[in-house]
Design an enzyme around this catalytic site. Structure first.
Site, mmCIF file in Angstrom:
data_model
loop_
_atom_site.group_PDB
_atom_site.id
_atom_site.type_symbol
_atom_site.label_atom_id
_atom_site.label_comp_id
_atom_site.label_asym_id
_atom_site.label_seq_id
_atom_site.Cartn_x
_atom_site.Cartn_y
_atom_site.Cartn_z
ATOM 1 N N LYS A 165 0.865 -1.278 0.009
ATOM 2 C CA LYS A 165 -0.010 0.057 -0.115
ATOM 3 C C LYS A 165 0.916 1.331 -0.004
ATOM 4 O O LYS A 165 0.784 2.142 0.879
ATOM 5 C CB LYS A 165 -1.123 0.073 1.242
ATOM 6 C CG LYS A 165 -1.924 -1.225 1.205
ATOM 7 C CD LYS A 165 -2.866 -1.085 0.237
ATOM 8 C CE LYS A 165 -2.465 -2.487 -0.666
ATOM 9 N NZ LYS A 165 -3.367 -2.539 -2.205
ATOM 10 N N ASP B 289 -7.443 -0.046 -5.882
ATOM 11 C CA ASP B 289 -6.219 0.479 -6.004
ATOM 12 C C ASP B 289 -6.451 1.592 -7.181
ATOM 13 O O ASP B 289 -6.002 2.644 -6.930
ATOM 14 C CB ASP B 289 -5.368 -0.699 -6.396
ATOM 15 C CG ASP B 289 -3.834 0.089 -6.454
ATOM 16 O OD1 ASP B 289 -3.324 0.292 -5.311
ATOM 17 O OD2 ASP B 289 -3.310 0.210 -7.627
ATOM 18 N N GLU C 169 -5.991 5.597 -6.255
ATOM 19 C CA GLU C 169 -4.958 6.536 -7.127
ATOM 20 C C GLU C 169 -5.405 7.749 -7.660
ATOM 21 O O GLU C 169 -4.990 8.843 -7.563
ATOM 22 C CB GLU C 169 -4.295 5.810 -7.993
ATOM 23 C CG GLU C 169 -3.377 4.739 -7.624
ATOM 24 C CD GLU C 169 -2.801 3.630 -8.718
ATOM 25 O OE1 GLU C 169 -1.893 2.755 -8.413
ATOM 26 O OE2 GLU C 169 -3.294 3.563 -9.963
#
Length: 490
Positions: free
Chosen positions: A165, A228, A232
């Site tokens: 992470k 994810d 972002e």
């Protein structure tokens, strides 16, 4: 989510109204890594982008003396080969080779090449895996692409994922710092997508421990890529960039000096706001304010939550539908001829360079409006992931912990570009694409509401104060090593 290991002792932790099984890592577990990697004589690390150098070095150090070789596989003649050799991965020592040769000769190969390159070459890559070997990923991007093509992984290999992470440089830096503080590193999720020999869980857990992960939690490959890629583009990279730009322009327009505007926006976020969240949780930011500042925070939070959530819902839908993955592949093809442009030449980041060079400046304050906008976006991201069924560990790491402990320190050190462009190509493209949307919607919707005093709906702030994520972060804080990342290059 629950899982069982034959090698490692796991823990069950209470996350708000749910229970999750985790593995607490640490260097004391390194001696049992050979048992976790039973049957593996060589681990191939394929690729040299954001994660490759960090993972190759961490694995080599953690497995030193075990008899398990870590070998880097790259395109023959690429510039990356010289970079790998400079770090001690050489052909002479049999720790560097051509990527397909390394895959063919390894029992476990970690595919850390760029997402777009993997999407273009996955058939050739798959053909290099021998039956019974293990394919490792640090991102679920490839699963999304395969589904879009109506294809799947070969059925005769293990398919696992360990997904730190944080960006690759953070994975390495905290591992190095963790030599003195046992367990210091970057948290990771893991997923077992295919298990052909009953060993896949311990292979994944061993990989995560060897990377230095303080704690490892379970997810699925599908859940990982959705959270994810979404994260972002949201508060981790794209949104924080757009928020800082919009607030800087707002404060300068109100008559604040440029240096002060930078300190009250970007440095307020990456300094006291991030540090308080990291150590004491989200509510601590609000509780540090006086009564007038709390009123400003509430107004900014209530005005910003809805606009930010609107864009975050759109991002999640684009990721879940495969549109965002297709966009990345198309953009990568374009940028092979037209490289990505710079994102730190705007007035804000030029001023920021000057402000950071002034060693006499006062430390950044918690600007209540900046804090209200930033936490509104962060909580909107938390709520989107929660409503879509993601596990709490994933929600906390992909929306909060990765931001304040891994990414924001890089923006504090050298600006948004330094943070974003140390990440993967997928992340870099997504941040560039979506940052301006957050900038625009805040200027068009949130800020006028604040100025007109019409941000009167208190529901977002009331929901913030009672959100389950506060209890989750308390549990996560108990697992956090007592070490802050140092981003200054060694």
């Amino acid at each position: 989510m629950t899982f069982a290991s034959k090698i490692f002792e796991t823990r069950v932790i209470k996350m708000a109204d749910r229970e999750e099984t985790i593995l607490a890592g640490g260097r004391h577990l390194f001696p049992i890594l050979p048992k976790a990697f039973d049957g593996i004589r060589q681990i191939g690390v394929i690729g040299w982008s954001s994660q490759g150098p960090a993972q190759a070095q961490n694995l080599r150090e953690s497995l030193d003396g075990s008899g398990i070789r870590v070998k880097v596989g790259l395109r023959e003649g690429s510039a990356s080969m010289k970079q790998a050799a400079a770090l001690g991965f050489t052909k002479e020592s049999k720790t560097l080779g051509e990527m397909y040769d390394v895959i063919r000769e390894s029992e476990m190969s970690l595919l850390l090449i760029s997402d777009a390159a993997l999407a273009e070459n996955y058939r050739t890559v798959f053909a290099a895996f021998r039956p019974g070997t293990t394919l490792g990923l640090s991102h679920g991007f490839l699963l999304s692409h395969l589904r879009a093509q109506g294809e799947d992984f070969p059925k005769d290999i293990n398919v696992i994922a360990v997904c730190p992470k944080g960006m690759g440089p953070s994975v390495r830096r905290l591992y190095e710092q963790g030599r003195a503080v046992n367990g210091a590193g970057i948290n990771a999720s893991f997923a077992v997508h295919q298990d052909v020999d009953g060993k896949a869980i311990d292979y994944a857990l061993g990989w995560s421990v060897a990377l230095g992960s303080p704690y490892t939690f379970e997810t699925t490959l599908e859940s990982e890529y959705k959270s994810d890629i979404f994260g972002e583009r949201g508060v981790l990279l794209g949104a924080v960039h757009g928020i800082a730009e919009s607030l800087y322009a707002r404060f300068v327009g109100q008559g604040m000096a440029e240096d002060e505007a930078f300190i009250n926006t970007a440095e307020s976020i990456t300094g006291p706001i991030s540090k308080l969240i990291s150590r004491s949780g989200l509510k601590a930011v609000y509780e540090q304010l006086n009564e007038n500042e709390k009123a400003m925070f509430r107004a900014a939070y209530n005005a910003s939550y809805g606009p930010c959530r609107e864009i975050l819902e759109e991002i999640y839908d684009d990721v879940a539908s495969g549109n965002e993955v297709r966009s990345v592949i198309q953009a990568t093809r374009r940028h092979s001829a037209y490289p990505m442009g710079k994102i730190d030449d705007t007035e804000m980041w030029v001023v920021g360079e000057r402000a950071r060079a002034n060693t006499q400046r006062n430390y950044a304050p918690i600007n209540p409006e900046t804090a209200g906008v930033y936490l509104a976006c962060m909580m909107a991201q938390v709520d989107v992931l929660k409503d879509r069924g993601h596990p709490y560990s994933e929600i906390a790491n992909e929306s909060i912990i990765e931001a304040v402990d891994s990414l924001n320190p890089y923006m504090s050190y050298k600006g948004a570009s330094y943070m974003i462009d140390n990440c993967s190509t997928t992340a870099r493209l997504g941040a560039r694409k979506w940052a301006s949307r957050f900038d625009y919607i805040l200027k068009q919707q949130a800020f006028p509401s604040i100025d007109k005093g019409i941000a009167s709906d208190s529901a977002p702030f009331d929901d913030f104060m009672s959100n389950d994520i506060h209890d989750v972060l308390t549990v996560c804080a108990e697992l956090r090593p007592s070490l802050d990342i140092s981003v200054v290059p060694r």
